[in-house]
Design a protein around this motif. Structure first.
Motif, mmCIF file in Angstrom:
data_model
loop_
_atom_site.group_PDB
_atom_site.id
_atom_site.type_symbol
_atom_site.label_atom_id
_atom_site.label_comp_id
_atom_site.label_asym_id
_atom_site.label_seq_id
_atom_site.Cartn_x
_atom_site.Cartn_y
_atom_site.Cartn_z
ATOM 1 N N GLU A 299 0.855 -1.017 0.122
ATOM 2 C CA GLU A 299 -0.250 0.172 0.127
ATOM 3 C C GLU A 299 0.888 0.850 0.398
ATOM 4 O O GLU A 299 1.590 1.263 1.321
ATOM 5 C CB GLU A 299 -0.561 0.225 1.126
ATOM 6 C CG GLU A 299 -1.506 -1.332 1.361
ATOM 7 C CD GLU A 299 -3.188 -1.240 2.147
ATOM 8 O OE1 GLU A 299 -2.646 -0.497 4.148
ATOM 9 O OE2 GLU A 299 -3.676 -2.001 2.276
ATOM 10 N N THR B 274 5.327 8.452 -6.365
ATOM 11 C CA THR B 274 5.049 7.048 -6.586
ATOM 12 C C THR B 274 6.153 6.353 -8.075
ATOM 13 O O THR B 274 6.778 5.762 -8.114
ATOM 14 C CB THR B 274 4.046 6.879 -7.597
ATOM 15 O OG1 THR B 274 3.475 7.727 -9.231
ATOM 16 C CG2 THR B 274 3.018 7.093 -7.154
ATOM 17 N N GLU C 170 -1.466 -0.419 -4.231
ATOM 18 C CA GLU C 170 -2.493 0.487 -4.068
ATOM 19 C C GLU C 170 -2.492 1.344 -3.996
ATOM 20 O O GLU C 170 -1.255 1.041 -2.693
ATOM 21 C CB GLU C 170 -3.744 -0.648 -3.475
ATOM 22 C CG GLU C 170 -4.032 -2.116 -3.549
ATOM 23 C CD GLU C 170 -5.246 -2.008 -2.985
ATOM 24 O OE1 GLU C 170 -7.097 -2.337 -3.599
ATOM 25 O OE2 GLU C 170 -4.932 -1.718 -1.660
ATOM 26 N N GLN D 144 -5.811 6.917 -0.927
ATOM 27 C CA GLN D 144 -5.497 8.221 -0.722
ATOM 28 C C GLN D 144 -6.607 8.682 -0.007
ATOM 29 O O GLN D 144 -8.072 8.318 -0.672
ATOM 30 C CB GLN D 144 -5.353 9.149 -1.783
ATOM 31 C CG GLN D 144 -5.654 10.431 -1.947
ATOM 32 C CD GLN D 144 -5.331 11.057 -3.251
ATOM 33 O OE1 GLN D 144 -5.570 10.096 -4.661
ATOM 34 N NE2 GLN D 144 -5.198 12.527 -3.027
ATOM 35 N N LEU E 11 -9.845 5.901 -1.043
ATOM 36 C CA LEU E 11 -9.856 5.930 -2.434
ATOM 37 C C LEU E 11 -8.912 4.573 -2.841
ATOM 38 O O LEU E 11 -8.125 4.603 -1.800
ATOM 39 C CB LEU E 11 -9.803 6.612 -3.003
ATOM 40 C CG LEU E 11 -9.720 6.370 -4.677
ATOM 41 C CD1 LEU E 11 -10.479 6.839 -5.026
ATOM 42 C CD2 LEU E 11 -9.620 8.140 -5.210
ATOM 43 N N ARG E 12 -8.970 3.427 -3.074
ATOM 44 C CA ARG E 12 -8.088 2.583 -3.263
ATOM 45 C C ARG E 12 -8.239 2.686 -4.999
ATOM 46 O O ARG E 12 -9.083 2.471 -5.177
ATOM 47 C CB ARG E 12 -8.375 1.460 -2.731
ATOM 48 C CG ARG E 12 -8.203 1.011 -1.429
ATOM 49 C CD ARG E 12 -8.261 0.361 -0.171
ATOM 50 N NE ARG E 12 -8.496 -0.040 1.424
ATOM 51 C CZ ARG E 12 -7.198 -0.275 1.381
ATOM 52 N NH1 ARG E 12 -6.105 -1.144 0.510
ATOM 53 N NH2 ARG E 12 -6.955 -0.413 2.792
ATOM 54 N N LEU E 13 -6.468 2.695 -5.610
ATOM 55 C CA LEU E 13 -6.644 2.644 -6.914
ATOM 56 C C LEU E 13 -5.279 1.609 -7.004
ATOM 57 O O LEU E 13 -4.248 2.100 -6.262
ATOM 58 C CB LEU E 13 -5.722 4.015 -7.415
ATOM 59 C CG LEU E 13 -7.234 4.753 -7.170
ATOM 60 C CD1 LEU E 13 -6.291 6.602 -7.783
ATOM 61 C CD2 LEU E 13 -8.092 4.941 -8.158
ATOM 62 N N PRO E 14 -5.426 0.817 -7.942
ATOM 63 C CA PRO E 14 -3.801 0.044 -8.154
ATOM 64 C C PRO E 14 -3.264 0.766 -8.848
ATOM 65 O O PRO E 14 -2.961 1.800 -9.145
ATOM 66 C CB PRO E 14 -4.553 -1.446 -9.976
ATOM 67 C CG PRO E 14 -6.200 -0.517 -9.119
ATOM 68 C CD PRO E 14 -6.608 0.660 -9.110
ATOM 69 N N LEU E 15 -1.793 0.541 -8.689
ATOM 70 C CA LEU E 15 -0.629 0.835 -8.864
ATOM 71 C C LEU E 15 0.525 0.102 -9.222
ATOM 72 O O LEU E 15 0.455 -1.114 -9.003
ATOM 73 C CB LEU E 15 -0.141 1.746 -7.786
ATOM 74 C CG LEU E 15 1.402 2.021 -8.140
ATOM 75 C CD1 LEU E 15 0.834 3.904 -9.012
ATOM 76 C CD2 LEU E 15 1.491 3.183 -6.866
ATOM 77 N N SER E 16 0.317 0.351 -10.698
ATOM 78 C CA SER E 16 1.372 -0.781 -11.472
ATOM 79 C C SER E 16 2.980 -0.668 -10.715
ATOM 80 O O SER E 16 3.600 1.183 -10.990
ATOM 81 C CB SER E 16 1.389 -0.377 -13.116
ATOM 82 O OG SER E 16 2.763 -1.462 -13.275
#
Length: 101
Positions: free
Chosen positions: A19, A54, A70, A73, A91-96
């Motif tokens: 995370e 990031t 992820e 935020q 807010l949870r967003l997939p992060l490559s």
């Protein structure tokens, strides 16, 4: 948990996910989800590691085995004002973690 310990845990398959927590002021914290709970990434002095972007996260983890990641935020406005009914979830967003050139 330091970077070396994180790498060893990822290699052993103990890391369920990562995370990247976005903080006010443009900083990020990295925490590993393990069966035992969340572990913050710390530097060699034991202080919580503050990352600037990031991109820096990707560079830091480039040699590590890939695990789901992820971006987390929190909505500061909702937390301060409490205007929404019900639980307030981040807010949870997939992060490559792949490098982008």
């Amino acid at each position: 948990m330091n970077l070396q310990q994180l790498g060893a845990a990822a290699q052993a398959g103990s890391v369920e996910g990562l995370e990247v927590v976005s903080l006010e002021g443009g900083f990020y914290l990295l925490q590993a989800r393990l069966a035992s709970g969340l572990q913050l990434l710390r530097d060699e002095h034991g202080k919580v590691l503050h990352l600037r972007s990031t991109t820096q996260v990707r560079e830091l983890l480039q040699a590590m085995p890939r695990v789901p990641c992820e971006l987390i935020q929190h909505c500061v406005h909702d937390e301060m004002c409490g205007s929404r009914e019900g639980p307030i979830a981040p807010l949870r967003l997939p992060l490559s973690l792949e490098q982008r050139w």
